[in-house]
Write a protein that holds these residues in place. Structure first.
Motif, PDB file in Angstrom:
ATOM      1  N   GLY A  34      14.429  46.963  46.384  1.00 56.24           N
ATOM      2  CA  GLY A  34      14.256  46.169  47.012  1.00 56.24           C
ATOM      3  C   GLY A  34      15.241  45.213  47.321  1.00 56.24           C
ATOM      4  O   GLY A  34      15.265  44.039  47.746  1.00 56.24           O
ATOM      5  N   ASN A  35      16.421  45.284  46.578  1.00 57.68           N
ATOM      6  CA  ASN A  35      17.278  43.928  47.001  1.00 57.68           C
ATOM      7  C   ASN A  35      18.202  44.266  48.278  1.00 57.68           C
ATOM      8  O   ASN A  35      18.596  45.969  47.835  1.00 57.68           O
ATOM      9  CB  ASN A  35      18.249  43.954  45.321  1.00 57.68           C
ATOM     10  CG  ASN A  35      19.196  42.943  45.746  1.00 57.68           C
ATOM     11  OD1 ASN A  35      18.726  41.826  46.296  1.00 57.68           O
ATOM     12  ND2 ASN A  35      20.307  42.729  44.994  1.00 57.68           N
ATOM     13  N   THR A  36      18.482  43.463  49.053  1.00 57.51           N
ATOM     14  CA  THR A  36      19.231  43.892  50.162  1.00 57.51           C
ATOM     15  C   THR A  36      20.463  42.766  50.590  1.00 57.51           C
ATOM     16  O   THR A  36      20.076  42.255  50.447  1.00 57.51           O
ATOM     17  CB  THR A  36      18.246  44.087  51.515  1.00 57.51           C
ATOM     18  OG1 THR A  36      17.391  45.070  50.824  1.00 57.51           O
ATOM     19  CG2 THR A  36      18.903  44.912  52.454  1.00 57.51           C
ATOM     20  N   PRO A  37      21.443  43.725  49.774  1.00 58.67           N
ATOM     21  CA  PRO A  37      22.456  41.794  49.672  1.00 58.67           C
ATOM     22  C   PRO A  37      23.211  42.241  51.757  1.00 58.67           C
ATOM     23  O   PRO A  37      22.803  43.330  51.863  1.00 58.67           O
ATOM     24  CB  PRO A  37      23.589  42.410  48.756  1.00 58.67           C
ATOM     25  CG  PRO A  37      23.255  43.469  48.525  1.00 58.67           C
ATOM     26  CD  PRO A  37      22.181  43.962  48.593  1.00 58.67           C
ATOM     27  N   ASP A  38      23.631  41.045  51.751  1.00 61.34           N
ATOM     28  CA  ASP A  38      23.646  41.316  53.541  1.00 61.34           C
ATOM     29  C   ASP A  38      25.236  42.167  53.505  1.00 61.34           C
ATOM     30  O   ASP A  38      25.008  42.711  54.578  1.00 61.34           O
ATOM     31  CB  ASP A  38      24.723  39.560  53.617  1.00 61.34           C
ATOM     32  CG  ASP A  38      23.506  38.255  53.551  1.00 61.34           C
ATOM     33  OD1 ASP A  38      22.104  38.823  53.656  1.00 61.34           O
ATOM     34  OD2 ASP A  38      24.094  37.623  53.423  1.00 61.34           O
TER      35      ASP A  38
END
Length: 364
Positions: A351-355
């Motif tokens: 669910g976490n999508t860093p750039d």
């Protein structure tokens, strides 16, 4: 040539033996299939690299992995005492403590939305700290040991060009210089540690350093790589840690191949090999038993039990963390002649999508 007992690979320059039964046969016959080439540089070293190494007296006389002579047995027996089943079992609480602390830090970073490299965050240092504890060695710069180990593996089992060889040779020379200083200190004030025991055995400085050089690499870096591969296999799964360990050892061990050289003309299966034929044995990934990953016979890995224990403990400690994360890139690999593992495992929580992770959607 598919299905042949031994096939010559022009690119590698080795007779390749992938059949597990034949690999076992070779390892059990050290008189015919000698270990003389086990730790030689896969890519011949340049004159400049050799000069750097000779400047510190670098030498790899027959000691353990490359020794089939009379001196092998006493050296192996002296080192094996450090890895007795009782000592390995007793070190499990330390391994668990080291892994638990690192898993907690990695979990906190992930919960804060950070990207974490499992290799550096968890897998890298515990094997080094554990083996140093077993060998009685203190005051060791662990990050330096890790860097020296990776550089040495690339120098001896990789395909570096001359510029890279020179860079790696300087690092190997640093490592060897440190080993010489520890050997000198052991002669001046003997202790009950690795160097003290080897000096007490009557070995030369070159023999002591050769044992230390490859033992301090194999005793921890290959386990780090085994743990890294096991972590990769375990992402998003609920497989029991002990099962993962055995699966990885069967299919994708950190040491997938090992070398031998024929002492005389011989026949392997129905293939005739000439004298001095370099042989590359497939230890893993060819349907053989998990235990073959550690070799067999007089040169079986002394740290087999320790590697299994440390990998299982690392998986048990990280099991909860591994179920709710995803990779942010295709893992780059350490891909050497006899060593293979993920170089890093960059993760975020699901669910976490860093750039810098956008665009990669792994299946796990």
């Amino acid at each position: 040539m598919s299905g042949c007992p031994a096939r010559y690979d022009e690119e590698l320059g080795y007779w390749v033996v992938d059949d597990p039964a034949l690999a076992r046969e070779v390892l059990l016959d050290p008189r015919t299939f000698r270990p003389d080439n086990a730790v030689l540089a896969h890519t011949p070293l340049s004159v400049k690299a050799l000069r750097v190494l000779s400047g510190v007296g670098f030498a790899v006389p027959p000691t353990l992995a490359n020794n089939a002579g009379e001196s092998h047995r006493p050296i192996r027996a002296a080192v094996a005492r450090f890895f007795s089943p009782a000592r390995v079992a007793a070190v499990e609480p330390l391994a668990r403590e080291l892994n638990t602390a690192r898993v907690a830090s990695a979990s906190a970073a992930l919960a804060a939305g950070e990207q974490v490299d499992l290799v550096q965050a968890i897998a890298a240092e515990p094997p080094a700290l554990v083996v140093l504890h077993l060998l009685g060695l203190t005051d060791v710069d662990v990050p330096a040991l890790k860097a020296w180990s990776l550089d040495s593996l690339e120098l001896f089992w990789g395909r570096p060009d001359e510029d890279r060889q020179l860079e790696l040779a300087h690092r190997a020379a640093e490592f060897y210089g440190w080993l010489r200083s520890r050997t000198t200190a052991a002669r001046q004030a003997p202790a009950d540690d690795l160097f003290g025991v080897l000096v007490g055995l009557g070995l030369s400085d070159e023999e002591v350093c050769a044992v230390g050089y490859f033992l301090l690499i194999a005793g921890q870096e290959t386990t780090t790589q085994l743990i890294s591969t096991a972590f990769h296999r375990s992402l998003g799964t609920l497989i029991e840690p002990a099962e993962v360990v055995e699966e990885v050892l069967r299919d994708a061990s950190s040491v997938p191949t090992w070398r031998r050289i024929t002492a005389e003309p011989t026949t392997l299966g129905d293939v005739d090999l000439p004298a001095q034929a370099p042989v590359l044995l497939g230890l893993t990934g060819h349907g053989g038993p998990a235990d073959l990953a550690f070799g067999i016979g007089i040169h079986r890995c002394l740290g087999a039990g320790l590697a299994r224990l440390e990998t299982r403990v690392a998986l048990e400690c990280a099991q909860e963390l591994l179920t709710d994360v995803r990779l942010t890139e295709v893992p780059p690999m350490i891909d050497l002649l006899s060593f293979r593992a993920p170089k890093r495992l960059l993760l975020v929580t699901r669910g976490n999508t860093p750039d810098n992770a956008r665009g990669y959607r792994p299946a796990v």
